[in-house]
Design a protein around this motif. Structure first.
Motif, PDB file in Angstrom:
ATOM      1  N   ILE A 191      -3.554  -2.930 -31.471  1.00 35.29           N
ATOM      2  CA  ILE A 191      -4.271  -2.136 -30.196  1.00 35.29           C
ATOM      3  C   ILE A 191      -5.299  -1.709 -30.945  1.00 35.29           C
ATOM      4  N   ALA A 233      -0.924   1.790 -33.465  1.00 37.78           N
ATOM      5  CA  ALA A 233      -1.768   0.852 -32.730  1.00 37.78           C
ATOM      6  C   ALA A 233      -2.038  -0.300 -33.895  1.00 37.78           C
ATOM      7  N   ASP A 247       1.795   6.246 -21.354  1.00 36.11           N
ATOM      8  CA  ASP A 247       1.383   5.397 -22.429  1.00 36.11           C
ATOM      9  C   ASP A 247       1.841   3.882 -22.121  1.00 36.11           C
ATOM     10  N   THR A 268      -9.713   1.290 -28.029  1.00 37.95           N
ATOM     11  CA  THR A 268      -8.773   1.681 -26.893  1.00 37.95           C
ATOM     12  C   THR A 268      -8.285   2.940 -27.335  1.00 37.95           C
ATOM     13  N   VAL A 269      -7.866   3.087 -28.403  1.00 42.37           N
ATOM     14  CA  VAL A 269      -7.095   4.388 -28.917  1.00 42.37           C
ATOM     15  C   VAL A 269      -8.042   5.538 -28.590  1.00 42.37           C
ATOM     16  N   PHE A 308      -0.043   0.874 -23.246  1.00 43.33           N
ATOM     17  CA  PHE A 308      -0.442   1.000 -24.508  1.00 43.33           C
ATOM     18  C   PHE A 308       0.684   0.840 -25.606  1.00 43.33           C
ATOM     19  N   SER A 346      -8.959  -0.042 -32.087  1.00 43.09           N
ATOM     20  CA  SER A 346      -9.473   1.516 -32.390  1.00 43.09           C
ATOM     21  C   SER A 346     -10.175   2.056 -31.223  1.00 43.09           C
ATOM     22  N   ARG A 403      -2.429   6.268 -34.371  1.00 44.60           N
ATOM     23  CA  ARG A 403      -3.259   5.204 -34.901  1.00 44.60           C
ATOM     24  C   ARG A 403      -2.398   4.209 -35.691  1.00 44.60           C
ATOM     25  N   ILE A 406       2.999   3.787 -27.439  1.00 54.88           N
ATOM     26  CA  ILE A 406       3.148   4.277 -28.785  1.00 54.88           C
ATOM     27  C   ILE A 406       2.901   5.638 -28.932  1.00 54.88           C
TER      28      ILE A 406
END
Length: 223
Positions: free
Chosen positions: A136, A131, A100, A140-141, A103, A138, A128, A106
Protein backbone atom coordinates in the motif's frame (compact mmCIF):
# COMPACT_ATOMS: atom_id res chain seq x y z
CA UNK A 1 28.53 23.92 4.85
CA UNK A 2 28.81 25.41 8.32
CA UNK A 3 32.36 25.98 9.54
CA UNK A 4 31.47 26.78 13.14
CA UNK A 5 29.80 24.41 15.61
CA UNK A 6 26.14 25.17 16.16
CA UNK A 7 24.72 25.59 19.66
CA UNK A 8 22.36 23.16 21.36
CA UNK A 9 19.02 24.94 21.10
CA UNK A 10 16.82 22.14 22.44
CA UNK A 11 14.32 23.08 25.10
CA UNK A 12 14.47 26.82 24.44
CA UNK A 13 11.10 27.14 22.71
CA UNK A 14 12.42 27.99 19.24
CA UNK A 15 11.70 25.75 16.26
CA UNK A 16 13.48 25.35 12.92
CA UNK A 17 12.97 23.88 9.48
CA UNK A 18 15.90 22.93 7.25
CA UNK A 19 15.59 22.49 3.51
CA UNK A 20 17.79 22.23 0.43
CA UNK A 21 16.03 25.10 -1.36
CA UNK A 22 14.36 28.36 -0.39
CA UNK A 23 10.63 27.95 0.18
CA UNK A 24 7.47 30.01 0.33
CA UNK A 25 4.69 28.73 2.54
CA UNK A 26 1.60 28.14 0.44
CA UNK A 27 -1.43 25.90 0.50
CA UNK A 28 -0.42 22.30 -0.25
CA UNK A 29 3.21 23.22 -0.81
CA UNK A 30 6.07 22.30 1.52
CA UNK A 31 3.66 20.48 3.84
CA UNK A 32 2.95 17.66 1.35
CA UNK A 33 5.48 14.85 0.96
CA UNK A 34 5.49 11.06 0.74
CA UNK A 35 8.35 11.15 3.27
CA UNK A 36 6.21 12.61 6.06
CA UNK A 37 5.97 9.61 8.37
CA UNK A 38 3.22 11.05 10.58
CA UNK A 39 1.17 12.64 7.83
CA UNK A 40 1.26 15.79 5.78
CA UNK A 41 2.41 18.93 7.52
CA UNK A 42 5.31 21.30 8.00
CA UNK A 43 7.90 19.50 10.10
CA UNK A 44 10.00 21.53 12.52
CA UNK A 45 12.47 20.77 15.31
CA UNK A 46 13.69 22.60 18.39
CA UNK A 47 17.21 21.38 17.58
CA UNK A 48 19.07 23.72 15.23
CA UNK A 49 21.74 21.08 14.65
CA UNK A 50 19.18 18.52 13.47
CA UNK A 51 17.35 21.12 11.39
CA UNK A 52 20.58 22.18 9.67
CA UNK A 53 21.19 18.62 8.46
CA UNK A 54 18.07 18.84 6.29
CA UNK A 55 19.80 21.41 4.09
CA UNK A 56 21.32 18.46 2.23
CA UNK A 57 18.20 16.30 2.11
CA UNK A 58 15.25 16.24 -0.30
CA UNK A 59 17.17 17.97 -3.07
CA UNK A 60 15.32 18.62 -6.31
CA UNK A 61 16.96 16.84 -9.23
CA UNK A 62 18.60 19.26 -11.64
CA UNK A 63 18.66 22.13 -9.14
CA UNK A 64 21.73 23.30 -7.30
CA UNK A 65 21.10 22.98 -3.55
CA UNK A 66 21.32 26.27 -1.70
CA UNK A 67 20.66 24.96 1.82
CA UNK A 68 18.45 27.08 4.07
CA UNK A 69 17.37 26.87 7.70
CA UNK A 70 14.29 28.81 8.77
CA UNK A 71 13.16 29.79 12.23
CA UNK A 72 9.39 29.56 12.49
CA UNK A 73 7.10 31.91 14.38
CA UNK A 74 3.46 31.11 15.10
CA UNK A 75 1.03 33.83 14.10
CA UNK A 76 -1.24 32.68 16.91
CA UNK A 77 -0.56 29.99 19.53
CA UNK A 78 -1.11 26.53 18.03
CA UNK A 79 -2.60 23.65 20.01
CA UNK A 80 -0.64 20.42 19.50
CA UNK A 81 -1.60 16.81 20.11
CA UNK A 82 1.29 14.81 21.60
CA UNK A 83 1.76 11.63 19.57
CA UNK A 84 3.66 10.08 22.49
CA UNK A 85 0.76 10.26 24.95
CA UNK A 86 -1.55 7.28 25.54
CA UNK A 87 -4.62 7.24 23.31
CA UNK A 88 -7.72 8.25 25.26
CA UNK A 89 -11.24 6.81 25.12
CA UNK A 90 -12.60 9.28 22.55
CA UNK A 91 -9.73 8.68 20.16
CA UNK A 92 -10.04 4.91 20.63
CA UNK A 93 -13.67 5.18 19.61
CA UNK A 94 -12.67 7.05 16.45
CA UNK A 95 -10.01 4.44 15.70
CA UNK A 96 -12.32 1.50 16.29
CA UNK A 97 -14.95 3.05 13.99
CA UNK A 98 -12.43 3.89 11.27
CA UNK A 99 -13.37 2.23 7.99
CA UNK A 100 -10.17 0.64 6.78
CA UNK A 101 -11.85 -1.87 4.45
CA UNK A 102 -10.38 -0.10 1.36
CA UNK A 103 -6.91 -0.41 2.93
CA UNK A 104 -6.80 -4.14 3.63
CA UNK A 105 -7.85 -3.60 7.27
CA UNK A 106 -4.37 -2.44 8.25
CA UNK A 107 -5.60 -0.03 10.95
CA UNK A 108 -7.68 -2.61 12.80
CA UNK A 109 -4.91 -5.21 12.50
CA UNK A 110 -2.38 -2.71 13.86
CA UNK A 111 -4.68 -2.00 16.83
CA UNK A 112 -5.05 -5.72 17.51
CA UNK A 113 -1.27 -6.07 17.63
CA UNK A 114 -0.81 -3.15 20.01
CA UNK A 115 -3.45 -4.15 22.56
CA UNK A 116 -5.33 -1.80 24.86
CA UNK A 117 -2.60 0.71 25.70
CA UNK A 118 -0.74 2.48 22.92
CA UNK A 119 0.18 5.90 21.60
CA UNK A 120 -0.79 7.36 18.27
CA UNK A 121 2.84 7.34 17.14
CA UNK A 122 2.97 3.60 17.82
CA UNK A 123 -0.24 3.08 15.86
CA UNK A 124 1.05 5.13 12.92
CA UNK A 125 4.33 3.21 12.95
CA UNK A 126 2.46 -0.08 12.95
CA UNK A 127 0.14 1.05 10.14
CA UNK A 128 3.15 2.01 8.00
CA UNK A 129 4.65 -1.40 8.67
CA UNK A 130 1.52 -3.15 7.46
CA UNK A 131 1.33 -0.83 4.44
CA UNK A 132 4.90 -1.76 3.49
CA UNK A 133 4.13 -5.46 3.73
CA UNK A 134 0.88 -5.14 1.75
CA UNK A 135 2.29 -2.86 -0.99
CA UNK A 136 0.00 0.00 0.00
CA UNK A 137 1.63 3.23 -1.14
CA UNK A 138 2.94 5.82 1.31
CA UNK A 139 0.78 8.47 -0.35
CA UNK A 140 -2.33 6.37 0.31
CA UNK A 141 -1.40 5.98 3.97
CA UNK A 142 -0.55 9.67 4.39
CA UNK A 143 -3.45 11.15 2.45
CA UNK A 144 -6.29 8.72 3.05
CA UNK A 145 -5.54 7.22 6.47
CA UNK A 146 -3.44 9.72 8.38
CA UNK A 147 -5.32 12.54 6.65
CA UNK A 148 -8.56 11.33 8.22
CA UNK A 149 -6.88 11.33 11.62
CA UNK A 150 -5.72 14.90 11.06
CA UNK A 151 -9.30 15.90 10.20
CA UNK A 152 -10.41 14.38 13.50
CA UNK A 153 -7.87 16.46 15.43
CA UNK A 154 -8.66 19.62 13.50
CA UNK A 155 -12.26 19.15 14.59
CA UNK A 156 -11.01 19.00 18.19
CA UNK A 157 -9.18 22.32 17.82
CA UNK A 158 -5.66 21.01 17.23
CA UNK A 159 -3.37 22.66 14.71
CA UNK A 160 -0.61 20.08 14.67
CA UNK A 161 1.18 17.11 16.17
CA UNK A 162 4.21 17.07 18.43
CA UNK A 163 6.46 14.18 19.39
CA UNK A 164 9.98 13.35 20.46
CA UNK A 165 12.13 12.86 17.39
CA UNK A 166 15.50 11.22 16.87
CA UNK A 167 14.43 7.75 17.98
CA UNK A 168 14.43 6.16 14.54
CA UNK A 169 16.68 8.03 12.11
CA UNK A 170 18.94 9.23 14.92
CA UNK A 171 18.84 5.87 16.77
CA UNK A 172 18.21 7.74 20.01
CA UNK A 173 21.58 9.49 19.97
CA UNK A 174 20.18 13.01 19.66
CA UNK A 175 16.61 13.37 20.85
CA UNK A 176 14.70 16.53 20.01
CA UNK A 177 11.15 17.85 19.99
CA UNK A 178 9.26 17.92 16.71
CA UNK A 179 6.24 20.03 15.82
CA UNK A 180 4.19 19.24 12.72
CA UNK A 181 1.92 22.05 11.56
CA UNK A 182 -1.22 21.03 9.68
CA UNK A 183 -1.73 24.45 8.05
CA UNK A 184 1.66 26.20 7.91
CA UNK A 185 0.61 28.79 5.33
CA UNK A 186 -1.92 30.26 7.75
CA UNK A 187 -0.19 29.36 11.02
CA UNK A 188 3.41 30.47 10.54
CA UNK A 189 5.86 33.06 9.37
CA UNK A 190 9.38 31.87 8.53
CA UNK A 191 12.69 33.72 8.59
CA UNK A 192 16.10 32.57 7.42
CA UNK A 193 18.67 31.79 10.08
CA UNK A 194 22.17 33.17 9.48
CA UNK A 195 24.04 30.13 10.72
CA UNK A 196 27.37 31.90 10.46
CA UNK A 197 26.39 34.50 13.06
CA UNK A 198 24.85 32.12 15.64
CA UNK A 199 26.01 32.57 19.24
CA UNK A 200 27.87 29.30 19.81
CA UNK A 201 28.20 29.94 23.53
CA UNK A 202 24.62 28.75 24.05
CA UNK A 203 24.61 25.27 25.48
CA UNK A 204 21.82 23.23 26.98
CA UNK A 205 21.91 19.82 28.59
CA UNK A 206 20.51 17.04 26.44
CA UNK A 207 16.98 15.95 27.26
CA UNK A 208 16.81 12.54 28.97
CA UNK A 209 16.69 9.51 26.73
CA UNK A 210 13.51 7.50 26.66
CA UNK A 211 12.70 4.03 25.48
CA UNK A 212 13.04 3.65 21.74
CA UNK A 213 10.43 2.28 19.44
CA UNK A 214 11.30 -0.67 17.25
CA UNK A 215 13.71 0.33 14.50
CA UNK A 216 11.99 -1.63 11.77
CA UNK A 217 8.80 -0.64 10.05
CA UNK A 218 7.23 -4.08 9.93
CA UNK A 219 4.11 -5.04 11.88
CA UNK A 220 4.58 -6.59 15.30
CA UNK A 221 2.79 -9.74 14.21
CA UNK A 222 3.89 -11.55 11.01
CA UNK A 223 1.51 -10.93 8.15
Amino acid sequence: DIDVPLPDTRGQGKFYHGTSQEIVLEEGGEAVSSQNIYGNGFYTTDDLITGSKYQKKNRTKGKKPSGVVYEVTEKQPVNFYDLNQPVDADLKTFINNFNDDPFDNIVSEAVNDLGDNFTLSQLFDEVRGYANSRDISSSTVIDEIFGNFQDYFKGKGFGGFTHQGGKKAGKGKRLHQVRIYFDPANSLTINKVDLGSIDTSINRQKPPATQKFSKDLQPTKPV
